[in-house]
Design a protein around this motif. Structure first.
Motif, mmCIF file in Angstrom:
data_model
loop_
_atom_site.group_PDB
_atom_site.id
_atom_site.type_symbol
_atom_site.label_atom_id
_atom_site.label_comp_id
_atom_site.label_asym_id
_atom_site.label_seq_id
_atom_site.Cartn_x
_atom_site.Cartn_y
_atom_site.Cartn_z
ATOM 1 N N ASP A 272 0.796 -1.233 0.000
ATOM 2 C CA ASP A 272 0.000 0.000 0.000
ATOM 3 C C ASP A 272 0.825 1.277 0.000
ATOM 4 O O ASP A 272 0.305 2.352 -0.314
ATOM 5 N N PHE A 273 2.099 1.199 0.366
ATOM 6 C CA PHE A 273 2.932 2.394 0.466
ATOM 7 C C PHE A 273 4.054 2.346 -0.573
ATOM 8 O O PHE A 273 4.553 1.270 -0.911
ATOM 9 N N ASP A 274 4.439 3.535 -1.045
ATOM 10 C CA ASP A 274 5.508 3.666 -2.040
ATOM 11 C C ASP A 274 6.537 4.669 -1.576
ATOM 12 O O ASP A 274 6.283 5.514 -0.696
ATOM 13 N N ILE A 275 7.708 4.620 -2.215
ATOM 14 C CA ILE A 275 8.724 5.659 -2.080
ATOM 15 C C ILE A 275 8.656 6.494 -3.346
ATOM 16 O O ILE A 275 8.707 5.957 -4.457
ATOM 17 N N ALA A 276 8.543 7.814 -3.210
ATOM 18 C CA ALA A 276 8.325 8.655 -4.386
ATOM 19 C C ALA A 276 9.124 9.943 -4.293
ATOM 20 O O ALA A 276 9.422 10.436 -3.202
ATOM 21 N N PHE A 277 9.490 10.468 -5.459
ATOM 22 C CA PHE A 277 10.058 11.815 -5.565
ATOM 23 C C PHE A 277 8.882 12.790 -5.466
ATOM 24 O O PHE A 277 7.958 12.750 -6.284
ATOM 25 N N ARG A 291 8.669 6.687 -8.647
ATOM 26 C CA ARG A 291 7.808 6.065 -7.634
ATOM 27 C C ARG A 291 8.003 4.554 -7.701
ATOM 28 O O ARG A 291 7.960 3.966 -8.770
ATOM 29 N N ARG A 292 8.232 3.945 -6.527
ATOM 30 C CA ARG A 292 8.423 2.500 -6.495
ATOM 31 C C ARG A 292 7.927 1.955 -5.161
ATOM 32 O O ARG A 292 7.760 2.705 -4.182
ATOM 33 N N ASP A 293 7.697 0.664 -5.125
ATOM 34 C CA ASP A 293 7.170 0.028 -3.921
ATOM 35 C C ASP A 293 8.178 0.073 -2.777
ATOM 36 O O ASP A 293 9.405 0.057 -3.002
ATOM 37 N N LEU A 294 7.652 0.096 -1.555
ATOM 38 C CA LEU A 294 8.523 -0.096 -0.404
ATOM 39 C C LEU A 294 9.180 -1.473 -0.507
ATOM 40 O O LEU A 294 8.551 -2.434 -0.958
ATOM 41 N N PRO A 295 10.436 -1.607 -0.054
ATOM 42 C CA PRO A 295 11.101 -2.914 -0.167
ATOM 43 C C PRO A 295 10.544 -3.956 0.806
ATOM 44 O O PRO A 295 10.715 -5.155 0.591
ATOM 45 N N TYR A 296 9.886 -3.488 1.868
ATOM 46 C CA TYR A 296 9.345 -4.421 2.867
ATOM 47 C C TYR A 296 8.334 -3.667 3.734
ATOM 48 O O TYR A 296 8.256 -2.430 3.708
ATOM 49 N N ASP A 297 7.574 -4.422 4.501
ATOM 50 C CA ASP A 297 6.629 -3.816 5.443
ATOM 51 C C ASP A 297 7.404 -3.195 6.618
ATOM 52 O O ASP A 297 8.391 -3.774 7.109
ATOM 53 N N VAL A 298 6.945 -2.025 7.072
ATOM 54 C CA VAL A 298 7.607 -1.327 8.167
ATOM 55 C C VAL A 298 6.590 -1.149 9.294
ATOM 56 O O VAL A 298 5.630 -0.359 9.174
#
Length: 343
Positions: A272-277, A291-298
């Motif tokens: 559900d969460f991404d890393i984005a500029f 924009r890309r997926d988080l590498p793991y659940d945090v």
């Protein structure tokens, strides 16, 4: 017929008389009996001729039929058949026109207080942005610019736009702010809100707004103060690489790395969460990684570490790139990475 026979006898006698030679030459003598014999043979021959002629069918000459002349056309040189080139008909594919969003804005310019403007502690200032209505709906005075995240800098929660703004029209909008008392780097993020209370920004994928970013007390504060975070999410900055004062040559490649702690009460899931500029200068080496997926659940209270390939601008200056942990159009956590480029 009898007359003809008489005339024949007369001719024979005459012929005989004409053969009398002159005196002294010997001439053969023809007797009357010989003449009669000849006459008999002549009559028999004539009888056979009459019998033959009576059985002969007379063939009258026929007039030659009139023949129409045949016109012979001159032979023409064969005409060369032109080679017909195959015509390639291009395939025209229909592309559905992109529909503009009803509510969308575009940042045009910082009219006052550009990024990284140095101010004194507690200094009052007015920040003015020039923005454009890039959507398809007209903004009414019911639309507002609202504070969204970061440091509010003693500003109002919102300001109404002073006029109607048609699509593609630009407007200058201002807020009165005050610099914090402590030295550091501060950033406040602002969004637009329509008359129905729906927030919108400058992007179709991340709810990116506009911001004000200042440096208080010194151009190079020893301890940067990272901006606060949007409502509904919280995080703490654990580390950022490179440090803000690191200098790079134009076009130099490097890795941006940062670690944050999830201080919210919800899990940042990779689904559900991404890393984005989300703002500043785009220094991504690969633009497909905006924009890309988080590498793991945090889980809440756990850290998230991120490393991104980057390349600094090809000209000197101080540049900042803002990353965010985002869910749909909301920013849950933001991190600034700043570089100095010098020849």
């Amino acid at each position: 017929m009898k007359k003809s026979i008489v005339w024949i006898f007369a001719g024979i006698i005459l012929f005989s008389g004409c053969n009398i030679t002159s005196v002294g030459k010997t001439t053969p003598t023809i007797s009357a009996q010989q003449i009669q014999q000849w006459a008999k043979q002549t009559i028999e021959a004539m009888g056979q001729t009459n019998a033959t002629s009576s059985s002969v069918v007379s063939i009258l000459p026929q007039a030659s039929p009139t023949t129409r002349p045949i016109l012979i056309q001159p032979t023409l040189a064969p005409t060369a058949i032109p080679t017909i080139r195959s015509v390639v008909i291009p395939t025209i594919s229909y592309v559905q026109p992109v529909q503009k969003a009803c509510d969308r804005m575009r940042f045009i310019a910082d009219v006052t207080i550009e990024d990284n403007t140095v101010l004194s502690p507690n200094q009052a200032f007015r920040k003015t942005w020039r923005i454009q209505n890039s959507g398809s709906c007209t903004w009414s005075p019911g639309y507002r610019l609202i504070f969204d995240s970061g440091d509010p800098m003693s500003g109002p929660a919102s300001v109404n736009i002073p006029q109607y703004v048609s699509p593609d029209q630009t407007i200058d909008i201002s807020v009165d702010l005050r610099a914090p008392a402590a030295n550091g780097i501060y950033q406040g993020n602002w969004m637009m809100q329509n008359a129905s209370g729906m927030k919108f920004g400058t992007s179709d994928t991340v709810n990116q707004g506009i911001w004000v970013k200042i440096i208080v007390g010194s151009e190079n504060p020893a301890t940067p103060v990272y901006p606060g975070l949007p409502s509904g999410g919280n995080c703490s900055i654990i580390s950022v690489f490179p440090p803000a004062e690191t200098r790079f040559t134009p076009g130099q490649e490097l890795d941006f790395a940062w670690t944050v702690r999830n201080d919210s009460g919800v899990t940042w899931t990779a689904a559900d969460f991404d890393i984005a500029f989300v703002g500043g200068t785009n220094m991504l080496k690969r633009q497909e990684e905006t924009r890309r997926d988080l590498p793991y659940d945090v889980l809440p209270g756990n850290p998230l570490s991120v490393m991104i390939d980057a390349v600094v601008p090809s000209y000197p200056g101080r540049f900042t790139m803002t990353f965010g942990v985002v869910q749909n159009f909301e920013i849950a956590c933001s991190v600034d990475v700043t570089v100095n480029v010098a020849y």
